[in-house]
Scaffold this motif. Structure first.
Motif, PDB file in Angstrom:
ATOM      1  N   ARG A  24       0.932  -1.257  -0.100  1.00 19.42           N
ATOM      2  CA  ARG A  24       0.129  -0.087   0.066  1.00 19.42           C
ATOM      3  C   ARG A  24       0.773   1.359   0.090  1.00 19.42           C
ATOM      4  NH1 ARG A  24      -3.464  -1.333   4.929  1.00 19.42           N
ATOM      5  NH2 ARG A  24      -2.666  -3.405   4.734  1.00 19.42           N
ATOM      6  N   THR A  39       2.182   1.853  -3.402  1.00 21.51           N
ATOM      7  CA  THR A  39       1.170   2.285  -4.501  1.00 21.51           C
ATOM      8  C   THR A  39       0.984   3.624  -4.195  1.00 21.51           C
ATOM      9  OG1 THR A  39       0.112   0.123  -4.359  1.00 21.51           O
ATOM     10  CG2 THR A  39      -1.165   1.857  -5.125  1.00 21.51           C
ATOM     11  N   TYR A  40       0.826   4.124  -2.927  1.00 19.28           N
ATOM     12  CA  TYR A  40       0.698   5.348  -2.512  1.00 19.28           C
ATOM     13  C   TYR A  40       1.776   6.329  -2.971  1.00 19.28           C
ATOM     14  CZ  TYR A  40      -0.117   9.509   0.374  1.00 19.28           C
ATOM     15  OH  TYR A  40      -0.109  10.933   0.999  1.00 19.28           O
TER      16      TYR A  40
END
Length: 87
Positions: free
Chosen positions: A28, A31-32
């Motif tokens: 995550r 991805t951020y």
């Protein structure tokens, strides 16, 4: 000796990538980070796209993308203010 150091660097980088990709939180986070980099690049591109009207450009390089990626639109305004004041 130099080849051994490169080998150690390669193996440790590979192991770090494996450890990071196995964790959901790291996925995550990556991805951020990727989305922020893409948005920052588009914002800088848009500023340079309208430069024919405003006569104001900001270079698209690692430093400016990192600044806008971390700070967002305030980072873009910070870079613009720095360019106007210092140059």
């Amino acid at each position: 000796m130099k080849m051994i150091m490169w080998g150690v660097l390669g193996v440790s980088a590979l192991l770090l990538i494996i450890v990071v990709l196995r964790s959901r939180a790291a996925g995550r986070w990556l991805t951020y980070l990727g989305v922020n980099i893409i948005v920052a690049a588009f914002l800088l591109y848009f500023v340079n796209l309208v430069s024919s009207y405003t006569q104001f450009t900001l270079p698209i390089n690692v430093t400016t993308i990192a600044t806008v990626g971390v700070l967002g639109v305030p980072g873009l305004m910070l870079l613009a203010a720095l360019k106007l004041v210092l140059i």
